[in-house]
Write an enzyme that holds these catalytic residues in place. Sequence first.
Site, mmCIF file in Angstrom:
data_model
loop_
_atom_site.group_PDB
_atom_site.id
_atom_site.type_symbol
_atom_site.label_atom_id
_atom_site.label_comp_id
_atom_site.label_asym_id
_atom_site.label_seq_id
_atom_site.Cartn_x
_atom_site.Cartn_y
_atom_site.Cartn_z
ATOM 1 C CG HIS A 146 -38.729 16.222 45.946
ATOM 2 N ND1 HIS A 146 -40.082 16.473 46.028
ATOM 3 C CD2 HIS A 146 -38.577 14.927 46.289
ATOM 4 C CE1 HIS A 146 -40.708 15.379 46.429
ATOM 5 N NE2 HIS A 146 -39.814 14.420 46.583
ATOM 6 C CD GLU A 194 -38.271 12.664 43.381
ATOM 7 O OE1 GLU A 194 -37.336 12.236 44.077
ATOM 8 O OE2 GLU A 194 -39.465 12.507 43.694
#
Length: 377
Positions: A203, A341
């Site tokens: 992340h 991501e």
Amino acid sequence: MKKQLSLLLLAVSLLFSCNQEKPGGTLVTESFGEVNGQEVQLYTITFPGQLTAQVTNYGGIITSLQVPDRAGNLEHVVLGYDDLNSYQEGSYYFGALIGRFCNRIDQGIFELDGTSYELTANDGPNHLNGGREGFDKVVWEEVDQQINRDVISLTLQYLSPDGEEGYPGSLTGRVTYVFTPNALDITYQATTDKPTIVNLTQHTYFNLSGNAKEDVLEHELQLDATAFLPVDSTLIPTGEIRLVQTTPFDFTQPKLIGQDIDQDDQQILYGMGYDHCWILDGGITNTPRPVGSLFHPGSGRKMDIFTTEPALQVYSGNFLDGPIRGKDDQVYDTRYGLCLETQHYPDSPNQPDFPSVVLRPGEEYTSQTTYVFSVEE
Ligand code: GLA
């Protein structure tokens, strides 16, 4: 005279060889503090004048990443904090590993082999990024480090007990970060002792402007993705696979993030900007293939993305309800970072037509993603 000439030649050849042979990278380990009485480390990887990174085994967080701009200035290109406590209290997942299941699961409920499981609901009615204490909030064990001139790696492992956050089976998660003078490569692995689900990602919020000087709207994004997953108002995929053509989600050609981010479009309104999963052309691959790039014209920094994964969540930092005090006195505000991501589709356990995220005993989950940095004029 002859002696002077040979000394001069020696000096010139030394200078020449120094220019050719840059010094190798270094890895320094130091304490970053304590979590529940357990010491946590901060690893600093330095390739002089080139990529410099810091990682902690708390949450496997990449706390810092610096790469040069087109003038050679090393600056931060990811958001992060200076101290461990801010990461423990923070809710933005800055730089963290995400597991056991990244993104959202509808109501936190799924069925596997006829049994229904209930996961922690930590995002309104839904399960988000592994739950209240996901892989971003646990201490990982360092199981290996390798320093090999221009290739430095760090392997972290976490044993997630049966039932943690509601997930079935004991899961062993392993992540290897490999750093080179211009790239970061991440390999994710997992095994289980009972059938379970897994979907790991990273992340990190990128901002290639350098030291987060501005928001990410002036970055150009390109994605090899002809479709994306529309969501409902709680950001759960509806099951529809929609072509990006003629929508604000078309990044098949390089486009400024800011160009369509505020369009009057139902999907953009639900995400408050981009917070969607793009389906990458080519599906799941054995080795990482190029899937897109991020470019900041002002600084010249470019990042190419390679992955084995079938999808990519693009999150434009819409929930960064700043100002947030980041590392080195940087201040982050809304849309100051862009998460890219790589992953399987969100809520896959409840969508039989999405690629499977089931992991069974005896199988190994693997996934690999590489971010390569360069500069362009
Ligand atoms: C993910 C989600 C976002 C947001 C962030 C954390 O990227 O897609 O909606 O919840 O995590 O702030």
